[in-house]
Design a protein around this motif. Structure first.
Motif, PDB file in Angstrom:
ATOM      1  N   HIS A 168      11.319   7.333  39.261  1.00 31.29           N
ATOM      2  CA  HIS A 168      10.923   8.595  39.884  1.00 31.29           C
ATOM      3  C   HIS A 168      12.093   9.546  39.988  1.00 31.29           C
ATOM      4  N   ARG A 228      21.684   7.787  53.452  1.00 31.19           N
ATOM      5  CA  ARG A 228      21.374   8.680  52.343  1.00 31.19           C
ATOM      6  C   ARG A 228      21.289  10.116  52.824  1.00 31.19           C
ATOM      7  N   HIS A 234      15.329   7.747  38.526  1.00 32.95           N
ATOM      8  CA  HIS A 234      15.914   6.483  38.975  1.00 32.95           C
ATOM      9  C   HIS A 234      14.842   5.501  39.426  1.00 32.95           C
ATOM     10  N   TRP A 287      23.684  11.534  42.689  1.00 32.89           N
ATOM     11  CA  TRP A 287      23.006  11.831  41.429  1.00 32.89           C
ATOM     12  C   TRP A 287      22.411  13.237  41.442  1.00 32.89           C
ATOM     13  N   ASP A 306      13.284  12.426  43.016  1.00 31.22           N
ATOM     14  CA  ASP A 306      12.999  12.534  44.443  1.00 31.22           C
ATOM     15  C   ASP A 306      12.246  13.809  44.828  1.00 31.22           C
TER      16      ASP A 306
END
Ligand code: OGA
Ligand code: MN
Length: 293
Positions: A109, A275, A260, A253, A111
């Protein structure tokens, strides 16, 4: 001269940056050099870091405006004190998950592309990792576009796809969603299948996620067949980098030109990541006039 060492991690994408302590204040030339390496390698890894939550936030802010996490299944931020930080973890405290995504596979996917302005990038910092499993992979969508067979390029010329908002990459239904039986009716943003990266100006294949995806205006079976072909092309091993995590790794990223996914891991093991993500803008198409025939 670059103020650190850059070592590619795979042929397709990914580079290790060494010689930078991300917990310390960073000079503008260091940030510029990181930005440059990021545009070149799409995914950057910094090993051996020790970052508090405020330090993770401070480092992230060098690259843009913080974008708060999307809604998690439990309806409140995982870290009350730092709602801009998301927790990715399978750990439970008093029966309640301390983070998102559990211990299963997270399928390929990009994000939050189910919204009109998906995050431009994300940073994932590892605090606890299982003895094995839970590896994360990224795939290079510039390469996927550049190497896409001409007939497939033609078939997606000017087309848009639905990026379903119903499920997250771990297969959990997002809060307030209901099951989708026909992808043509899936809720979520419509984005061009080929985009122009706003910074590098390079074209990239833009797929989002496979589940409930649909190419607007096509017959459903044709859309499914075409999406299957695009997805199997885009996720070939030679376009990917595999991250075997260590505690203290920080990976950042570019969410516009990569996909990913994550491997499952032992449910009895503990994995914990903090995150952040960076706000992005409207997704811009790669104009048909620029298409390579
Ligand atoms: C994410 C994600 C993968 C992982 O944080 O967006 O997909 O390795 N995580 O946990
Ligand atoms: Mn993700």
């Amino acid at each position: 001269m670059t103020p650190f060492t850059v070592t590619p991690l795979a042929d397709a994408l990914g580079a290790e940056i060494s010689g930078v302590d991300l917990s310390a204040p960073l000079a503008p030339d260091v940030i510029d050099a990181i930005r440059h390496a990021w545009d070149t390698h799409l995914v950057l890894r910094f090993r051996g870091q020790t970052l508090s939550d405020p330090q993770l936030l401070a480092f992230t802010r060098h690259f843009g405006e913080l974008d708060p996490p999307g809604p998690n299944p439990y309806g409140k931020p995982f870290l009350a004190e730092f709602p801009e930080i998301n927790v990715i973890s399978n750990i439970k405290k008093d029966g309640m998950p301390v983070g998102n995504l559990g211990d299963g596979e997270a399928v390929w996917h990009c994000d939050m592309t189910y919204i009109d302005t998906p995050p431009r990038a994300a940073l994932l910092y590892s605090l606890r990792i299982p003895p094995s499993g839970g590896d994360t992979y990224w795939s290079n969508m510039y390469l996927a576009w550049d190497t896409l067979p001409g007939d497939l390029k033609k078939q997606i010329d000017g087309k848009r796809a639905i990026h379903d908002a119903t499920y997250n990459s771990a297969g959990m239904m997002r809060k307030g969603m209901k099951e989708v039986t026909d992808p043509r009716e899936a809720p979520g943003a419509h984005h061009p299948l080929v985009i122009r990266h706003p910074d590098t100006r390079r074209p990239a294949l833009y797929l989002g996620r496979r589940r409930n995806s649909y190419i607007v205006g096509m017959d459903l079976d044709e859309s499914n067949a075409l999406l299957d072909a695009l997805w199997s092309h885009a996720t070939q091993p030679q376009f990917t980098f595999r991250q075997v995590w260590r505690v203290g790794d920080l990976i950042m990223w570019d969410n516009r030109c990569t996909l990913h996914r994550r491997d499952a891991f032992d449910p009895n093991a503990s994995r914990e990541m903090h995150r952040t993500q960076i706000k992005g803008g409207i997704v811009t198409p790669y104009e048909t006039a620029d298409m390579v025939s």
